[in-house]
Write an enzyme that holds these catalytic residues in place. Sequence first.
Site, PDB file in Angstrom:
ATOM      1  N   GLU A  99      -7.264   4.200   7.929  1.00 46.23           N
ATOM      2  CA  GLU A  99      -7.028   5.495   7.456  1.00 46.23           C
ATOM      3  C   GLU A  99      -8.253   6.112   6.792  1.00 46.23           C
ATOM      4  O   GLU A  99      -8.662   7.480   7.181  1.00 46.23           O
ATOM      5  CB  GLU A  99      -5.742   5.918   6.558  1.00 46.23           C
ATOM      6  CG  GLU A  99      -4.666   5.797   7.492  1.00 46.23           C
ATOM      7  CD  GLU A  99      -3.284   5.054   6.661  1.00 46.23           C
ATOM      8  OE1 GLU A  99      -3.371   5.351   5.494  1.00 46.23           O
ATOM      9  OE2 GLU A  99      -2.389   4.512   7.388  1.00 46.23           O
ATOM     10  N   SER A 122       3.482  -2.348  10.592  1.00 43.00           N
ATOM     11  CA  SER A 122       4.679  -2.215  10.824  1.00 43.00           C
ATOM     12  C   SER A 122       5.530  -3.545  10.503  1.00 43.00           C
ATOM     13  O   SER A 122       6.142  -3.864  11.249  1.00 43.00           O
ATOM     14  CB  SER A 122       5.216  -1.706  12.123  1.00 43.00           C
ATOM     15  OG  SER A 122       4.614  -0.561  12.360  1.00 43.00           O
ATOM     16  N   GLU A 151      -5.508  -5.478  10.508  1.00 44.68           N
ATOM     17  CA  GLU A 151      -4.532  -4.406  10.907  1.00 44.68           C
ATOM     18  C   GLU A 151      -4.709  -3.803  12.075  1.00 44.68           C
ATOM     19  O   GLU A 151      -5.583  -2.637  11.926  1.00 44.68           O
ATOM     20  CB  GLU A 151      -4.295  -3.322   9.646  1.00 44.68           C
ATOM     21  CG  GLU A 151      -4.213  -4.025   8.151  1.00 44.68           C
ATOM     22  CD  GLU A 151      -3.522  -3.257   7.269  1.00 44.68           C
ATOM     23  OE1 GLU A 151      -2.462  -3.134   7.005  1.00 44.68           O
ATOM     24  OE2 GLU A 151      -4.239  -2.192   6.980  1.00 44.68           O
ATOM     25  N   GLY A 167       2.582  -1.138   4.523  1.00 47.14           N
ATOM     26  CA  GLY A 167       2.750   0.056   4.066  1.00 47.14           C
ATOM     27  C   GLY A 167       4.189   0.908   3.976  1.00 47.14           C
ATOM     28  O   GLY A 167       4.751   0.975   2.783  1.00 47.14           O
ATOM     29  N   GLY A 168       4.670   1.144   4.832  1.00 51.09           N
ATOM     30  CA  GLY A 168       6.049   1.835   4.827  1.00 51.09           C
ATOM     31  C   GLY A 168       7.388   1.102   4.370  1.00 51.09           C
ATOM     32  O   GLY A 168       8.021   1.451   3.380  1.00 51.09           O
ATOM     33  N   HIS A 180      -9.573   0.769   4.674  1.00 54.49           N
ATOM     34  CA  HIS A 180      -8.404   0.826   5.312  1.00 54.49           C
ATOM     35  C   HIS A 180      -8.362   1.544   6.639  1.00 54.49           C
ATOM     36  O   HIS A 180      -9.482   2.747   6.642  1.00 54.49           O
ATOM     37  CB  HIS A 180      -7.284   1.363   4.513  1.00 54.49           C
ATOM     38  CG  HIS A 180      -5.759   1.409   5.069  1.00 54.49           C
ATOM     39  ND1 HIS A 180      -5.430   2.334   5.881  1.00 54.49           N
ATOM     40  CD2 HIS A 180      -4.757   0.673   4.827  1.00 54.49           C
ATOM     41  CE1 HIS A 180      -4.250   2.045   6.406  1.00 54.49           C
ATOM     42  NE2 HIS A 180      -3.883   1.138   5.542  1.00 54.49           N
ATOM     43  N   ASN A 208       0.804  -1.238   0.050  1.00 59.46           N
ATOM     44  CA  ASN A 208       0.054  -0.214   0.016  1.00 59.46           C
ATOM     45  C   ASN A 208       0.716   1.010   0.120  1.00 59.46           C
ATOM     46  O   ASN A 208       1.534   1.717   1.159  1.00 59.46           O
ATOM     47  CB  ASN A 208      -0.854  -0.126   1.261  1.00 59.46           C
ATOM     48  CG  ASN A 208      -1.826   1.252   1.321  1.00 59.46           C
ATOM     49  OD1 ASN A 208      -1.837   2.122   0.462  1.00 59.46           O
ATOM     50  ND2 ASN A 208      -2.466   1.344   2.475  1.00 59.46           N
ATOM     51  N   TRP A 209       1.025   1.890  -1.027  1.00 59.28           N
ATOM     52  CA  TRP A 209       1.848   3.071  -1.298  1.00 59.28           C
ATOM     53  C   TRP A 209       1.251   4.071  -0.776  1.00 59.28           C
ATOM     54  O   TRP A 209       2.132   5.233  -0.771  1.00 59.28           O
ATOM     55  CB  TRP A 209       2.148   3.212  -2.822  1.00 59.28           C
ATOM     56  CG  TRP A 209       3.286   2.065  -3.517  1.00 59.28           C
ATOM     57  CD1 TRP A 209       3.289   0.974  -2.736  1.00 59.28           C
ATOM     58  CD2 TRP A 209       3.573   2.038  -4.539  1.00 59.28           C
ATOM     59  NE1 TRP A 209       4.225   0.183  -3.713  1.00 59.28           N
ATOM     60  CE2 TRP A 209       4.215   0.828  -4.795  1.00 59.28           C
ATOM     61  CE3 TRP A 209       3.353   2.984  -5.759  1.00 59.28           C
ATOM     62  CZ2 TRP A 209       4.889   0.546  -5.876  1.00 59.28           C
ATOM     63  CZ3 TRP A 209       4.433   2.651  -7.062  1.00 59.28           C
ATOM     64  CH2 TRP A 209       4.969   1.236  -6.952  1.00 59.28           C
ATOM     65  N   LYS A 210       0.170   3.992  -0.339  1.00 48.55           N
ATOM     66  CA  LYS A 210      -0.651   5.448   0.250  1.00 48.55           C
ATOM     67  C   LYS A 210      -0.466   6.743  -0.455  1.00 48.55           C
ATOM     68  O   LYS A 210      -0.206   6.555  -1.861  1.00 48.55           O
ATOM     69  CB  LYS A 210      -0.122   5.816   1.526  1.00 48.55           C
ATOM     70  CG  LYS A 210      -0.255   4.501   2.457  1.00 48.55           C
ATOM     71  CD  LYS A 210      -0.253   4.670   3.857  1.00 48.55           C
ATOM     72  CE  LYS A 210       0.055   3.299   4.558  1.00 48.55           C
ATOM     73  NZ  LYS A 210      -0.175   3.669   6.282  1.00 48.55           N
ATOM     74  N   GLY A 270       1.948   1.957  10.605  1.00 47.54           N
ATOM     75  CA  GLY A 270       2.841   3.113  10.313  1.00 47.54           C
ATOM     76  C   GLY A 270       3.593   3.516  11.845  1.00 47.54           C
ATOM     77  O   GLY A 270       4.191   4.669  11.770  1.00 47.54           O
TER      78      GLY A 270
HETATM   79  C1  PEP Z   1      -0.851  -0.213   5.811  1.00 46.35           C
HETATM   80  O1  PEP Z   1      -0.679   0.788   5.430  1.00 46.35           O
HETATM   81  O2  PEP Z   1      -1.843  -0.987   5.543  1.00 46.35           O
HETATM   82  C2  PEP Z   1       0.339  -0.547   6.867  1.00 46.35           C
HETATM   83  C3  PEP Z   1       0.082  -1.644   7.604  1.00 46.35           C
HETATM   84  O3  PEP Z   1       1.407   0.220   6.975  1.00 46.35           O
HETATM   85  P1  PEP Z   1       2.737   0.194   7.973  1.00 46.35           P
HETATM   86  O4  PEP Z   1       3.158  -1.218   7.050  1.00 46.35           O
HETATM   87  O5  PEP Z   1       3.516   1.239   7.469  1.00 46.35           O
HETATM   88  O6  PEP Z   1       2.530  -0.158   9.245  1.00 46.35           O
END
Ligand code: PEP
Length: 262
Positions: free
Chosen positions: A100, A217, A170, A238-239, A98, A11-13, A176
């Site tokens: 967010e 994470s 999640e 994500g990151g 998601h 997920n590049w957000k 994040g």
């Molecule tokens: C996400 O954006 O779904 C996510 C899990 O981010 P991160 O890996 O950065 O926690």
Amino acid sequence: MADRKPFIGGNWKMNLHADEAAALARALVDGLTDAPAEVAICPAFPYLHQVGEILSQAQSKIQLGAQDVHTDPNGAFTGEVSCSMLRDVGATVVIVGHSERRHVLAESDVLINAKVRAALDAGLDVIFCIGETLQQREAGMTDAVNWGQIGYGLAGVSSDHMARVTIAYEPVWAIGTGMTATPDDAQAAHQAIRAFIRCGMFNDAVADRVRIQYGGSVKPDNAAQLFAQPDIDGGLIGGAALKADDFLAIIAATQTVAASAG
Ligand code: PEP
């Protein structure tokens, strides 16, 4: 990990401009020589077409995903993007619900359910996200929150359509933040989610087949331990999905797990 093929989503957000998105897509295409897992990458809307072209020109197995979608097929919905538009640019999968979008953009369970059903009806696969906040976890409500989000979010979805749904567990406090659920805690939540799919909403066949990704994470150094849990079928990243080496190492961690399982 049973015999479900693990699925890793990136997920590049709202990150990476055109040149960076193209460079990352090319690095992933070049770096992913075999396919220990199914893989999807989800750039921001403006770059879907460009990244899709890179994937299709390389005949890559990496799937193109979007980060959200609107419920209606067309019309006066300023700023929104429909399922058929996503399919037009080559997307085959979409992230819905998601955290967010739930917590920052105030999407309701009802809206998320409508998006899930619209996407499935339009032939898109869905990564359906759920998870509890820290306050809910500390109040012992993790399973109740997950079951509630599944109950609302997957209402009206047929067993057949469930073959195209991946659930992403999640925990909100882990996204994040650098805080990851322990493998045991994540496994406990995944096991309870699968039990609810089995006994609360669907049946054995759906529960045994559905993939449940862990997200929050995930990094190269914790991925293998998480993916080794019997109910964790890969991850939504994500990151660490923004760096080719890290994302490739996370994908490779699914292979390490498969090899050590025999
Ligand atoms: C996400 O954006 O779904 C996510 C899990 O981010 P991160 O890996 O950065 O926690």
